[in-house]
Design a protein around this motif. Structure first.
Motif, PDB file in Angstrom:
ATOM      1  N   GLY A 222      -0.377  30.958  15.551  1.00 60.55           N
ATOM      2  CA  GLY A 222      -1.637  29.824  15.827  1.00 60.55           C
ATOM      3  C   GLY A 222      -2.698  30.536  16.127  1.00 60.55           C
ATOM      4  O   GLY A 222      -3.661  30.130  16.920  1.00 60.55           O
TER       5      GLY A 222
ATOM      6  N   HIS B  67       2.510  32.408  23.039  1.00 62.22           N
ATOM      7  CA  HIS B  67       0.531  32.046  23.807  1.00 62.22           C
ATOM      8  C   HIS B  67       0.876  32.869  25.906  1.00 62.22           C
ATOM      9  O   HIS B  67      -0.287  33.709  25.799  1.00 62.22           O
TER      10      HIS B  67
ATOM     11  N   ARG C  40       7.076  29.475  20.917  1.00 61.33           N
ATOM     12  CA  ARG C  40       5.855  29.720  20.560  1.00 61.33           C
ATOM     13  C   ARG C  40       4.878  29.963  22.163  1.00 61.33           C
ATOM     14  O   ARG C  40       3.845  30.235  21.704  1.00 61.33           O
TER      15      ARG C  40
END
Length: 188
Positions: free
Chosen positions: A120, A84, A80
């Motif tokens: 996210g 990002h 993850r």
């Protein structure tokens, strides 16, 4: 991924003594191998839905497998955090988006936005109802817009409101689907 798919995957990984929320592409790809490929993985998560309505459409599980392989092997995005990092640079984000949109049945960009949400980011996943709502109420005079254009417009409106793009997308979806905008338990 739908909640049931995520929950089934989490339960499987928990049964292995692992935390699915910490998994990267390596761990996800391992579960495909362990279960015998996309058909076995579809069994695991209790979802045998096709990726689209055309005859011979691949299973959604097959598309997820291909997405994980593309992230891992082509883009070398395995966590993850690396998503990002890719999101932070225009070229890397463009490569990520282009790779995703080339997956079977993913050219609309809806699942790309959902992937960003799962990672996210404040993205939206406008379905047909939300896109139709925006077409009708944004003054396009009957012109069709894509889900990606819808997501961009919702993001712009949310910036000016100010609210979160996901919240605005959700409110529109609840409205057009005939649900209460806010449930009683959300108001307390």
């Amino acid at each position: 991924m739908p909640v049931i798919v995520v929950n089934e995957y989490r339960a499987y990984r928990l049964g292995q003594g692992a935390d699915a929320d910490r998994d990267g592409t390596k761990e996800l790809l391992a579960t495909f191998r362990e279960t015998g490929g996309s058909a076995g993985w579809a069994d695991l998560v209790n979802n045998h839905k096709p990726a689209h309505t055309q005859p011979y459409a691949p299973l959604k599980a097959e598309v997820r497998w291909r997405a994980a392989e593309a992230l891992h092997n082509k883009l070398h995005i395995t966590t993850r955090g690396e998503v990002h990092a890719a999101y932070a640079t225009e070229k890397s984000l463009a490569d990520l988006k282009k790779t995703w949109l080339c997956l079977p049945s993913q050219s609309s960009g809806v699942t790309f936005n959902y992937f960003l949400i799962l990672c996210g980011f404040q993205s939206v996943k406008p379905d047909r109802m939300v896109t139709r709502f925006v077409e009708e109420h944004a003054g396009f005079g009957g012109q069709d817009i894509t889900p990606m254009q819808t997501a961009e417009l919702i993001g712009q409106v949310a910036e000016n409101d100010p609210t979160q793009p996901r919240m605005l997308d959700h409110v529109i979806w609840r409205h057009v689907s005939g649900r209460e905008i806010f449930r009683a338990d959300e108001l307390n």
